[in-house]
Write an enzyme that holds these catalytic residues in place. Sequence first.
Site, PDB file in Angstrom:
ATOM      1  N   HIS A 197      -2.574  13.983 -57.794  1.00 43.31           N
ATOM      2  CA  HIS A 197      -3.038  12.655 -57.377  1.00 43.31           C
ATOM      3  C   HIS A 197      -4.028  12.742 -56.226  1.00 43.31           C
ATOM      4  O   HIS A 197      -4.161  11.796 -55.441  1.00 43.31           O
ATOM      5  CB  HIS A 197      -1.844  11.770 -56.994  1.00 43.31           C
ATOM      6  CG  HIS A 197      -0.931  11.497 -58.145  1.00 43.31           C
ATOM      7  ND1 HIS A 197      -1.319  10.790 -59.265  1.00 43.31           N
ATOM      8  CD2 HIS A 197       0.350  11.889 -58.394  1.00 43.31           C
ATOM      9  CE1 HIS A 197      -0.322  10.733 -60.129  1.00 43.31           C
ATOM     10  NE2 HIS A 197       0.708  11.404 -59.622  1.00 43.31           N
TER      11      HIS A 197
ATOM     12  N   LYS B 121       3.926  26.087 -39.847  1.00 46.99           N
ATOM     13  CA  LYS B 121       3.902  27.395 -39.160  1.00 46.99           C
ATOM     14  C   LYS B 121       2.497  27.989 -39.186  1.00 46.99           C
ATOM     15  O   LYS B 121       2.021  28.521 -38.197  1.00 46.99           O
ATOM     16  CB  LYS B 121       4.877  28.391 -39.816  1.00 46.99           C
ATOM     17  CG  LYS B 121       6.343  28.133 -39.626  1.00 46.99           C
ATOM     18  CD  LYS B 121       6.874  28.409 -38.246  1.00 46.99           C
ATOM     19  CE  LYS B 121       6.792  27.245 -37.344  1.00 46.99           C
ATOM     20  NZ  LYS B 121       7.752  26.302 -37.163  1.00 46.99           N
TER      21      LYS B 121
ATOM     22  N   ARG C 297       6.509  27.067 -21.711  1.00 47.95           N
ATOM     23  CA  ARG C 297       6.320  25.629 -21.510  1.00 47.95           C
ATOM     24  C   ARG C 297       4.862  25.276 -21.241  1.00 47.95           C
ATOM     25  O   ARG C 297       4.509  24.097 -21.161  1.00 47.95           O
ATOM     26  CB  ARG C 297       7.181  25.148 -20.348  1.00 47.95           C
ATOM     27  CG  ARG C 297       8.651  25.417 -20.535  1.00 47.95           C
ATOM     28  CD  ARG C 297       9.419  24.968 -19.327  1.00 47.95           C
ATOM     29  NE  ARG C 297       9.452  23.526 -19.236  1.00 47.95           N
ATOM     30  CZ  ARG C 297      10.385  22.751 -19.759  1.00 47.95           C
ATOM     31  NH1 ARG C 297      11.376  23.298 -20.408  1.00 47.95           N
ATOM     32  NH2 ARG C 297      10.341  21.451 -19.630  1.00 47.95           N
TER      33      ARG C 297
ATOM     34  N   LYS D 159       5.984  24.623 -26.003  1.00 48.22           N
ATOM     35  CA  LYS D 159       7.247  24.611 -26.740  1.00 48.22           C
ATOM     36  C   LYS D 159       8.045  23.341 -26.487  1.00 48.22           C
ATOM     37  O   LYS D 159       8.627  22.777 -27.380  1.00 48.22           O
ATOM     38  CB  LYS D 159       8.082  25.828 -26.354  1.00 48.22           C
ATOM     39  CG  LYS D 159       9.382  25.892 -27.110  1.00 48.22           C
ATOM     40  CD  LYS D 159       9.696  27.275 -27.549  1.00 48.22           C
ATOM     41  CE  LYS D 159      10.798  27.302 -28.566  1.00 48.22           C
ATOM     42  NZ  LYS D 159      10.329  27.067 -29.931  1.00 48.22           N
TER      43      LYS D 159
ATOM     44  N   GLU E 125       0.181  26.083 -36.823  1.00 52.04           N
ATOM     45  CA  GLU E 125       0.515  26.304 -35.414  1.00 52.04           C
ATOM     46  C   GLU E 125      -0.009  27.621 -34.874  1.00 52.04           C
ATOM     47  O   GLU E 125      -0.555  27.665 -33.775  1.00 52.04           O
ATOM     48  CB  GLU E 125       2.051  26.318 -35.233  1.00 52.04           C
ATOM     49  CG  GLU E 125       2.700  24.976 -35.126  1.00 52.04           C
ATOM     50  CD  GLU E 125       4.214  25.105 -34.961  1.00 52.04           C
ATOM     51  OE1 GLU E 125       4.860  25.771 -35.784  1.00 52.04           O
ATOM     52  OE2 GLU E 125       4.751  24.536 -33.999  1.00 52.04           O
TER      53      GLU E 125
ATOM     54  N   ASN F 254       6.120  18.536 -12.981  1.00 52.71           N
ATOM     55  CA  ASN F 254       6.091  18.485 -14.443  1.00 52.71           C
ATOM     56  C   ASN F 254       6.284  17.034 -14.841  1.00 52.71           C
ATOM     57  O   ASN F 254       7.230  16.390 -14.392  1.00 52.71           O
ATOM     58  CB  ASN F 254       7.212  19.352 -15.029  1.00 52.71           C
ATOM     59  CG  ASN F 254       7.392  19.129 -16.529  1.00 52.71           C
ATOM     60  OD1 ASN F 254       6.433  18.837 -17.229  1.00 52.71           O
ATOM     61  ND2 ASN F 254       8.619  19.257 -17.001  1.00 52.71           N
TER      62      ASN F 254
ATOM     63  N   TRP G  51       0.701  23.262 -18.551  1.00 47.68           N
ATOM     64  CA  TRP G  51       0.131  22.811 -19.815  1.00 47.68           C
ATOM     65  C   TRP G  51      -0.661  21.571 -19.443  1.00 47.68           C
ATOM     66  O   TRP G  51      -0.098  20.533 -19.097  1.00 47.68           O
ATOM     67  CB  TRP G  51       1.252  22.475 -20.797  1.00 47.68           C
ATOM     68  CG  TRP G  51       0.777  22.142 -22.177  1.00 47.68           C
ATOM     69  CD1 TRP G  51       0.530  23.016 -23.186  1.00 47.68           C
ATOM     70  CD2 TRP G  51       0.514  20.835 -22.700  1.00 47.68           C
ATOM     71  NE1 TRP G  51       0.119  22.340 -24.304  1.00 47.68           N
ATOM     72  CE2 TRP G  51       0.096  21.009 -24.041  1.00 47.68           C
ATOM     73  CE3 TRP G  51       0.575  19.540 -22.185  1.00 47.68           C
ATOM     74  CZ2 TRP G  51      -0.247  19.937 -24.868  1.00 47.68           C
ATOM     75  CZ3 TRP G  51       0.229  18.479 -22.998  1.00 47.68           C
ATOM     76  CH2 TRP G  51      -0.173  18.681 -24.324  1.00 47.68           C
TER      77      TRP G  51
ATOM     78  N   CYS H   1       4.616  22.336 -19.026  1.00 46.21           N
ATOM     79  CA  CYS H   1       4.736  22.674 -17.616  1.00 46.21           C
ATOM     80  C   CYS H   1       6.171  23.084 -17.283  1.00 46.21           C
ATOM     81  O   CYS H   1       7.125  22.458 -17.722  1.00 46.21           O
ATOM     82  CB  CYS H   1       4.344  21.555 -16.665  1.00 46.21           C
ATOM     83  SG  CYS H   1       2.650  21.063 -16.804  1.00 46.21           S
TER      84      CYS H   1
HETATM   85  C1  G6P Z   1       6.739  21.247 -30.136  1.00 44.28           C
HETATM   86  C2  G6P Z   1       6.914  22.690 -30.565  1.00 44.28           C
HETATM   87  C3  G6P Z   1       7.489  22.724 -31.980  1.00 44.28           C
HETATM   88  C4  G6P Z   1       8.784  21.929 -32.044  1.00 44.28           C
HETATM   89  C5  G6P Z   1       8.595  20.501 -31.533  1.00 44.28           C
HETATM   90  C6  G6P Z   1       9.923  19.785 -31.354  1.00 44.28           C
HETATM   91  O1  G6P Z   1       5.744  20.638 -30.878  1.00 44.28           O
HETATM   92  O2  G6P Z   1       5.691  23.358 -30.521  1.00 44.28           O
HETATM   93  O3  G6P Z   1       7.763  24.076 -32.337  1.00 44.28           O
HETATM   94  O4  G6P Z   1       9.248  21.896 -33.345  1.00 44.28           O
HETATM   95  O5  G6P Z   1       7.964  20.523 -30.257  1.00 44.28           O
HETATM   96  O6  G6P Z   1      10.655  20.421 -30.339  1.00 44.28           O
HETATM   97  P1  G6P Z   1      12.204  20.231 -30.138  1.00 44.28           P
HETATM   98  O7  G6P Z   1      12.524  21.002 -28.891  1.00 44.28           O
HETATM   99  O8  G6P Z   1      12.445  18.759 -29.956  1.00 44.28           O
HETATM  100  O9  G6P Z   1      12.880  20.756 -31.350  1.00 44.28           O
END
Ligand code: G6P
Length: 588
Positions: A487, A468, A27, A583, A471, A95, A71, A2
Amino acid sequence: MCGIVGCVAKEDCYGKLLSALEKLEYRGYDSAGIALLSAGGKIAVRKKKGAVANLFGAPVAGSAGIGHTRWATHGKPSDENAHPHVAGKFALVHNGIVENFAALKAELCAAGETFASETDSEVIVKLIARLYRGDFFGAVQAACERLEGAYAVAVLCEDFPDEIVCAKRRSPLIAGAGCGAAYVCSDVPALCGAAAFVCPVEDGEFVHIRGCEICFKRADGSAVPKVFCRLAEEEKGAERAAGSRMEAEIAEIPRGLSRTLGWLRACDFAPAARALRGAGRLFTVACGTAHHAALAFGNLLAREARIPVLCETASEFRYGDPLIGAGDVLVAVSQSGETADTLEAVRLARERGAYVIAVTNAEHSTLARLADLPLRTLAGAEVAVAATKSYNCQLLALYYLAAQTVFFKRAAFPAWFPALEGAAPACERAFGCFEQVADLAERLREKPAMYYIGRGTDRFTAAEGALKVREIAYLFAESCPAGELKHGTLALVEEGFPVFAVATARALAAKTANSLAEAKARGAFTALFSQEDFAGGADFSCRLPALPEALMPLVSVIPLQYFACRMCLLRGFDPDRPRNLAKSVTVE
Ligand code: G6P
């Protein structure tokens, strides 16, 4: 997680809000909305499920307004659950998460209130409307006293044209001053090009905008003196020529590294020397991609400085009753500097007397302000949800910190330290493999799953490569240390199953080649990423530019980042806005 914005401006308030909302969209992008207060004292709301672009159209009149990009936490994405929420003379954007919202909602329902949405946020605006006796600030303040949890709110009231009242606890909020406009906003980059000066709002503070005047207040209404700082150039994001943000941000890696290195060279590590020299234990906390950077750092530092390093994902750190205390050092890594789990871990470490070093891409973030030593990465604003350039810059800053720690302990820098200068050009050279990697993606586009392996530091690069793909390409992708393959995971391998190996540590390369050969013998499609052309007979081989081994994660991740981006595009998805993710995760 948000984004909120508030703006008071005589000219084009609606346009200013929309422009900030577009920049805040990373966001959350489930729904978006705007409320404007006209000179005649009427609030008009436009809100819709989906992207901010849905709000385009004839401007809504008014010189004070608030906006939101969502979000979803409480209630599905829908027009009704979109913010702003309205009650009586008030409109509000929020938010955060109101943890006691169910109890408050029950109380309000018992008092005869009805609700138009399923959100926790609507409870706040209902409370404000009920508590209002002609004092706008007083009503917001009194409502906030009833809230548990996290919030950054911006509120309009029909009795007060040209005014916005905001409150903040544990969710980020920044005030900004521009030419003929006053702002509040969830983060700094969204105000780029609009505000010339910014000032972060601290927990428990309120911001009262009246016309162009921005007043910070305590709960009792008394003024808090503040100093605004000039908005720095590097807060701006990557210029996107064509294609996705993510591609533009990968292309920005060398520039981000050069700027980060410049900043680190000028940074005074002397105040941290005592903590680092005497550190009994060193902890790292981070989430997602940042955690992978922290793991690579921890692995390197433990070897080179011979101190125990414990790397924990931030969401687990505080619940594990960690053995942290005075004399220990905590390194927190976060691109945004606002990730709730990381901040809570830092607060716990501080309470217990540890020295806190933060690595963050956001100068004005909560994390930077909490740390004893804030270290900056200058990747520039990163907008695509999946982190790329910020990761490379985090690695660089962490290697620099590792070198300083080694120096403070042994009075000599590690042999690889000068080679940090060569990181940016090496990354530039890594772009040379993109065509080859694009072909690989084309070849694997129909695969439903893939596995990544590596030994030593390479296993963290493998983990980042797999993350990646999960995601943004929505494929099942996991990683494990190469030696662990046999294993359990090897049971997954069947004809054509892709196994990617990162092998940049020479002493371990032959062993990783063995693991890859074991997978190939069972029908796997094998891909190798290495600076050496060691024998292994992989189906695909990508030759990486060489750096001293310790620094190889800086370059070895680049083809993996690009591969995920290609897979995502080939499968028809938007790499910048993966489903369900956001993000900046400002809720726990
Ligand atoms: C979210 C994002 C990731 C990021 C993580 C940590 O999950 O989608 O891309 O690595 O948050 O975010 P930060 O801002 O703490 O690095």
